[in-house]
Motif scaffolding. Structure first.
Motif, PDB file in Angstrom:
ATOM      1  N   CYS A  12       6.079 -15.636   6.373  1.00 54.83           N
ATOM      2  CA  CYS A  12       5.076 -14.742   6.957  1.00 54.83           C
ATOM      3  C   CYS A  12       5.423 -13.280   6.681  1.00 54.83           C
ATOM      4  CB  CYS A  12       4.943 -14.978   8.457  1.00 54.83           C
ATOM      5  SG  CYS A  12       4.144 -16.531   8.884  1.00 54.83           S
ATOM      6  N   GLU A  13       6.713 -12.942   6.803  1.00 59.72           N
ATOM      7  CA  GLU A  13       7.148 -11.569   6.538  1.00 59.72           C
ATOM      8  C   GLU A  13       6.951 -11.213   5.063  1.00 59.72           C
ATOM      9  OE1 GLU A  13      11.167 -11.142   7.877  1.00 59.72           O
ATOM     10  OE2 GLU A  13      10.650 -11.522   9.960  1.00 59.72           O
ATOM     11  N   GLU A  14       7.236 -12.158   4.170  1.00 60.35           N
ATOM     12  CA  GLU A  14       7.054 -11.913   2.740  1.00 60.35           C
ATOM     13  C   GLU A  14       5.583 -11.708   2.420  1.00 60.35           C
ATOM     14  OE1 GLU A  14       8.870 -14.960   0.340  1.00 60.35           O
ATOM     15  OE2 GLU A  14      10.798 -14.679   1.306  1.00 60.35           O
ATOM     16  N   GLN A  15       4.718 -12.543   3.002  1.00 57.46           N
ATOM     17  CA  GLN A  15       3.283 -12.415   2.769  1.00 57.46           C
ATOM     18  C   GLN A  15       2.766 -11.083   3.311  1.00 57.46           C
ATOM     19  OE1 GLN A  15       1.075 -15.761   4.324  1.00 57.46           O
ATOM     20  NE2 GLN A  15       0.808 -16.584   2.256  1.00 57.46           N
ATOM     21  N   SER A  16       3.270 -10.688   4.462  1.00 56.53           N
ATOM     22  CA  SER A  16       2.873  -9.415   5.050  1.00 56.53           C
ATOM     23  C   SER A  16       3.275  -8.260   4.141  1.00 56.53           C
ATOM     24  CB  SER A  16       3.504  -9.258   6.429  1.00 56.53           C
ATOM     25  OG  SER A  16       3.192  -8.011   6.988  1.00 56.53           O
ATOM     26  N   GLY A  17       4.486  -8.333   3.603  1.00 57.24           N
ATOM     27  CA  GLY A  17       4.959  -7.304   2.681  1.00 57.24           C
ATOM     28  C   GLY A  17       4.127  -7.265   1.414  1.00 57.24           C
ATOM     29  N   LEU A  18       3.771  -8.446   0.890  1.00 62.37           N
ATOM     30  CA  LEU A  18       2.939  -8.511  -0.312  1.00 62.37           C
ATOM     31  C   LEU A  18       1.556  -7.927  -0.051  1.00 62.37           C
ATOM     32  CD1 LEU A  18       3.809 -12.079  -1.674  1.00 62.37           C
ATOM     33  CD2 LEU A  18       4.417  -9.892  -2.701  1.00 62.37           C
ATOM     34  N   LYS A  19       0.992  -8.231   1.106  1.00 57.19           N
ATOM     35  CA  LYS A  19      -0.332  -7.699   1.454  1.00 57.19           C
ATOM     36  C   LYS A  19      -0.297  -6.180   1.561  1.00 57.19           C
ATOM     37  CE  LYS A  19      -2.392 -11.613   3.861  1.00 57.19           C
ATOM     38  NZ  LYS A  19      -2.939 -12.111   5.134  1.00 57.19           N
ATOM     39  N   GLU A  20       0.750  -5.654   2.194  1.00 52.53           N
ATOM     40  CA  GLU A  20       0.874  -4.201   2.325  1.00 52.53           C
ATOM     41  C   GLU A  20       0.979  -3.533   0.966  1.00 52.53           C
ATOM     42  OE1 GLU A  20       4.072  -3.166   4.940  1.00 52.53           O
ATOM     43  OE2 GLU A  20       3.246  -4.331   6.594  1.00 52.53           O
ATOM     44  N   GLU A  21       1.795  -4.113   0.084  1.00 58.75           N
ATOM     45  CA  GLU A  21       1.972  -3.568  -1.265  1.00 58.75           C
ATOM     46  C   GLU A  21       0.666  -3.631  -2.047  1.00 58.75           C
ATOM     47  OE1 GLU A  21       3.962  -1.909  -4.537  1.00 58.75           O
ATOM     48  OE2 GLU A  21       4.562  -2.080  -2.433  1.00 58.75           O
ATOM     49  N   LEU A  22      -0.041  -4.746  -1.931  1.00 59.48           N
ATOM     50  CA  LEU A  22      -1.312  -4.898  -2.635  1.00 59.48           C
ATOM     51  C   LEU A  22      -2.356  -3.931  -2.087  1.00 59.48           C
ATOM     52  CD1 LEU A  22      -2.479  -6.493  -4.935  1.00 59.48           C
ATOM     53  CD2 LEU A  22      -3.115  -8.281  -3.347  1.00 59.48           C
ATOM     54  N   ASN A  23      -2.377  -3.734  -0.775  1.00 58.58           N
ATOM     55  CA  ASN A  23      -3.310  -2.769  -0.176  1.00 58.58           C
ATOM     56  C   ASN A  23      -3.023  -1.356  -0.678  1.00 58.58           C
ATOM     57  OD1 ASN A  23      -5.198  -4.122   1.473  1.00 58.58           O
ATOM     58  ND2 ASN A  23      -3.637  -4.460   3.026  1.00 58.58           N
ATOM     59  N   ARG A  24      -1.746  -1.019  -0.815  1.00 60.20           N
ATOM     60  CA  ARG A  24      -1.373   0.299  -1.327  1.00 60.20           C
ATOM     61  C   ARG A  24      -1.843   0.467  -2.766  1.00 60.20           C
ATOM     62  NH1 ARG A  24       2.227   2.406  -4.441  1.00 60.20           N
ATOM     63  NH2 ARG A  24       3.386   0.490  -4.765  1.00 60.20           N
ATOM     64  N   LYS A  25      -1.655  -0.562  -3.574  1.00 60.40           N
ATOM     65  CA  LYS A  25      -2.090  -0.499  -4.972  1.00 60.40           C
ATOM     66  C   LYS A  25      -3.609  -0.409  -5.077  1.00 60.40           C
ATOM     67  CE  LYS A  25       1.819  -2.838  -7.127  1.00 60.40           C
ATOM     68  NZ  LYS A  25       2.249  -4.007  -7.921  1.00 60.40           N
ATOM     69  N   ILE A  26      -4.310  -1.115  -4.191  1.00 63.32           N
ATOM     70  CA  ILE A  26      -5.782  -1.071  -4.186  1.00 63.32           C
ATOM     71  C   ILE A  26      -6.256   0.338  -3.856  1.00 63.32           C
ATOM     72  CG2 ILE A  26      -7.822  -1.837  -2.898  1.00 63.32           C
ATOM     73  CD1 ILE A  26      -6.542  -4.643  -2.848  1.00 63.32           C
ATOM     74  N   LYS A  27      -5.617   0.980  -2.881  1.00 63.12           N
ATOM     75  CA  LYS A  27      -5.989   2.353  -2.524  1.00 63.12           C
ATOM     76  C   LYS A  27      -5.765   3.299  -3.698  1.00 63.12           C
ATOM     77  CE  LYS A  27      -5.163   1.948   2.423  1.00 63.12           C
ATOM     78  NZ  LYS A  27      -4.317   2.332   3.549  1.00 63.12           N
ATOM     79  N   GLU A  28      -4.640   3.135  -4.387  1.00 69.33           N
ATOM     80  CA  GLU A  28      -4.355   3.968  -5.561  1.00 69.33           C
ATOM     81  C   GLU A  28      -5.410   3.757  -6.644  1.00 69.33           C
ATOM     82  OE1 GLU A  28      -0.447   3.120  -7.015  1.00 69.33           O
ATOM     83  OE2 GLU A  28       0.545   3.930  -5.241  1.00 69.33           O
ATOM     84  N   GLN A  29      -5.772   2.496  -6.865  1.00 67.69           N
ATOM     85  CA  GLN A  29      -6.737   2.185  -7.914  1.00 67.69           C
ATOM     86  C   GLN A  29      -8.112   2.734  -7.553  1.00 67.69           C
ATOM     87  OE1 GLN A  29      -5.532   0.941 -10.600  1.00 67.69           O
ATOM     88  NE2 GLN A  29      -7.415   0.702 -11.744  1.00 67.69           N
ATOM     89  N   LYS A  30      -8.467   2.725  -6.271  1.00 64.95           N
ATOM     90  CA  LYS A  30      -9.746   3.303  -5.842  1.00 64.95           C
ATOM     91  C   LYS A  30      -9.789   4.796  -6.147  1.00 64.95           C
ATOM     92  CE  LYS A  30     -11.012   0.188  -2.084  1.00 64.95           C
ATOM     93  NZ  LYS A  30     -11.198   0.042  -0.629  1.00 64.95           N
ATOM     94  N   VAL A  31      -8.671   5.477  -5.944  1.00 67.85           N
ATOM     95  CA  VAL A  31      -8.594   6.907  -6.241  1.00 67.85           C
ATOM     96  C   VAL A  31      -8.786   7.133  -7.740  1.00 67.85           C
ATOM     97  CG1 VAL A  31      -7.076   8.915  -6.271  1.00 67.85           C
ATOM     98  CG2 VAL A  31      -7.175   7.472  -4.239  1.00 67.85           C
ATOM     99  N   VAL A  32      -8.141   6.301  -8.558  1.00 69.06           N
ATOM    100  CA  VAL A  32      -8.268   6.424 -10.013  1.00 69.06           C
ATOM    101  C   VAL A  32      -9.723   6.233 -10.431  1.00 69.06           C
ATOM    102  CG1 VAL A  32      -7.655   5.349 -12.220  1.00 69.06           C
ATOM    103  CG2 VAL A  32      -5.896   5.742 -10.502  1.00 69.06           C
ATOM    104  N   VAL A  33     -10.369   5.209  -9.901  1.00 69.26           N
ATOM    105  CA  VAL A  33     -11.771   4.938 -10.242  1.00 69.26           C
ATOM    106  C   VAL A  33     -12.657   6.093  -9.812  1.00 69.26           C
ATOM    107  CG1 VAL A  33     -13.742   3.441  -9.722  1.00 69.26           C
ATOM    108  CG2 VAL A  33     -11.530   2.429 -10.266  1.00 69.26           C
TER     109      VAL A  33
END
Length: 81
Positions: A12-33
């Motif tokens: 659960c902790e690993e999945q939570s960490g992966l989700k947080e990292e993916l959310n951060r990358k999604i936010k960065e990609q939205k800025v790029v777009v």
């Protein structure tokens, strides 16, 4: 505490960490777009070569399209988690 319980908590902790990292990358990609979408038509766009500090002149439309596609893939991956 049993080993199965600890293992479930770790997963659960690993999945939570992966989700947080993916959310951060999604936010960065939205800025790029957004930045690419708001560029003037005559502006030049450069794309960095992977694993290098070299940049190449790129087509703005193609770059925007690939960034949108990457953003969609990230969102899809987040939903799958």
């Amino acid at each position: 505490m049993s080993s199965k319980t600890r293992q479930n908590e770790n997963n659960c902790e690993e999945q939570s960490g992966l989700k947080e990292e993916l959310n951060r990358k999604i936010k960065e990609q939205k800025v790029v777009v957004d930045e690419l979408s708001n560029l003037k038509k005559n502006r030049k766009v450069y794309v960095q070569q992977r694993n290098s500090n070299i940049f190449f002149l790129a087509d703005r439309g193609q770059t925007l399209g690939s960034c949108k596609k990457e953003l969609d893939n990230m969102k899809k991956e987040l939903q799958d988690i």
